[in-house]
Design a protein around this motif. Structure first.
Motif, PDB file in Angstrom:
ATOM      1  N   THR A  12     136.585 -23.538 -30.879  1.00 16.34           N
ATOM      2  CA  THR A  12     135.820 -24.396 -31.773  1.00 16.34           C
ATOM      3  C   THR A  12     134.519 -24.817 -31.075  1.00 16.34           C
ATOM      4  OG1 THR A  12     137.025 -26.319 -30.931  1.00 16.34           O
ATOM      5  CG2 THR A  12     137.883 -25.259 -32.915  1.00 16.34           C
ATOM      6  N   ASP A  14     133.282 -27.713 -30.428  1.00 17.79           N
ATOM      7  CA  ASP A  14     133.431 -28.796 -29.459  1.00 17.79           C
ATOM      8  C   ASP A  14     134.099 -28.316 -28.173  1.00 17.79           C
ATOM      9  OD1 ASP A  14     135.798 -28.377 -30.842  1.00 17.79           O
ATOM     10  OD2 ASP A  14     136.457 -30.453 -30.702  1.00 17.79           O
ATOM     11  N   PRO A 184     144.938 -26.878 -34.562  1.00 15.27           N
ATOM     12  CA  PRO A 184     144.031 -26.213 -35.507  1.00 15.27           C
ATOM     13  C   PRO A 184     144.294 -26.613 -36.954  1.00 15.27           C
ATOM     14  CG  PRO A 184     144.938 -24.643 -33.919  1.00 15.27           C
ATOM     15  CD  PRO A 184     145.693 -25.916 -33.739  1.00 15.27           C
ATOM     16  N   ASP A 185     143.225 -26.844 -37.694  1.00 16.93           N
ATOM     17  CA  ASP A 185     143.372 -27.048 -39.129  1.00 16.93           C
ATOM     18  C   ASP A 185     143.620 -25.692 -39.781  1.00 16.93           C
ATOM     19  OD1 ASP A 185     140.907 -25.717 -39.307  1.00 16.93           O
ATOM     20  OD2 ASP A 185     139.781 -27.585 -39.376  1.00 16.93           O
ATOM     21  N   THR A 188     140.862 -22.994 -39.169  1.00 10.03           N
ATOM     22  CA  THR A 188     140.821 -22.488 -37.796  1.00 10.03           C
ATOM     23  C   THR A 188     142.039 -21.643 -37.496  1.00 10.03           C
ATOM     24  OG1 THR A 188     139.588 -24.464 -37.101  1.00 10.03           O
ATOM     25  CG2 THR A 188     140.623 -23.154 -35.375  1.00 10.03           C
ATOM     26  N   ARG A 191     141.593 -18.173 -38.707  1.00  8.21           N
ATOM     27  CA  ARG A 191     140.773 -17.354 -37.804  1.00  8.21           C
ATOM     28  C   ARG A 191     141.597 -16.869 -36.611  1.00  8.21           C
ATOM     29  NH1 ARG A 191     136.263 -21.052 -35.898  1.00  8.21           N
ATOM     30  NH2 ARG A 191     135.653 -19.181 -34.717  1.00  8.21           N
TER      31      ARG A 191
END
Length: 284
Positions: A12, A14, A184-185, A188, A191
């Motif tokens: 991600t 961040d 992870p949402d 994400t 992916r």
């Protein structure tokens, strides 16, 4: 060179920022997060992406900080001193023959910058992080047996992982750049799954993802299934050619998915899950 993730590791923004910030500040990167969120794999992927060698130090409950620097093998020296002959005497006389270099020593003396992984630091004794403060901060340590100072040729990029089993000392935390890997949402996670299963049937993946998050969101679970467990479960579903209909939750109710043992890893959670499904079915 900046870390920007890789084809095999979904990072991600961040997380990429945290890696690059730690490198810029020349401070250890302390990574926390649920088990199975890719903390250890991060160091491997950073090393690959930046073209740097990777050295790994996996911490156990019995690990001492000194082992990362060096160990003096006094037992072998005593044994060798009992050997007869000139060759044995020469070996015993040179104490350097009995100094075993640790991972930190190897990182400090490497001919090129390396990524150094100190994995699961919270498994060790509470004094373990404090015992490494000076060495990691100053990038040097003293070998008392040979009266030599070992200085780092290049400052390694240090990645430290923790599962939060123990609180780490404040003095240690002050010297680190901290990042918490959030679970992870769904986007994400999609992916991440695409990296590992690019050819999976869309219907099966959609059903599996929905069921996985349904299971994970059940109240009262002792151990929620992680990313690695989702990937294991998908691998089984694909290998056994399970159809989406057998995996999907029905009527917004949680149903027992096939091979649930890949997701739930203790009898308490499994019993709780089965009871909830039973109650939901009876209330229909």
């Amino acid at each position: 060179m900046k870390f920007q993730g890789s084809d095999q590791y979904v990072a991600t923004p961040d997380l990429m920022l945290a890696v690059n910030a730690a490198a810029t500040l020349q401070r250890p990167l302390l990574i926390k997060g649920e088990p199975g969120t890719g903390k250890t794999m991060l160091a491997e992927e950073v090393a690959k992406a930046l073209g740097m060698p990777l050295l790994q130090w996996h911490i156990k409950s019995t690990t001492k900080a000194q082992q990362g620097l060096y160990e003096y093998d006094a037992v072998s020296r005593l044994r060798d001193s009992q050997l007869s002959g000139i060759e044995g005497a020469e070996k015993v006389r040179n104490i350097e023959n009995y100094i075993v270099k640790g991972v930190l020593w190897q990182a400090f003396t490497a001919d090129e910058p390396v990524v150094l992984l100190i994995d699961e630091i919270d498994k060790a004794d509470i004094e373990f992080p404090n015992d490494l403060l000076r060495e990691i901060d100053r990038m040097e340590f003293y070998v008392y047996e040979t009266r030599t100072l070992v200085k780092a040729k290049h400052r390694p990029l240090v990645v430290i992982t923790s599962n939060n089993e123990k609180e780490l000392p404040d003095a240690f935390l002050r010297r680190c750049f901290f990042h918490y890997i959030k679970f992870p949402d769904p986007a994400t996670m999609q992916r991440i799954v695409d990296v590992h299963f690019p050819d999976i049937k869309s219907e099966l993946l959609s059903a599996a993802m929905r069921t996985f998050f349904d299971v994970r969101n059940l109240p009262g679970l002792k151990k929620k299934p992680s990313t690695s467990e989702l990937l294991d479960w998908l691998r089984l579903l694909v290998a056994e050619d399970i159809e989406a209909a057998a995996v999907a939750s029905k009527d917004d109710k949680v149903s027992v998915p096939p091979m649930v043992g890949a997701l739930l890893k203790n009898e308490q959670d499994l019993t709780l899950f089965e009871k909830l499904v039973f109650m939901q079915r009876n209330n229909r």
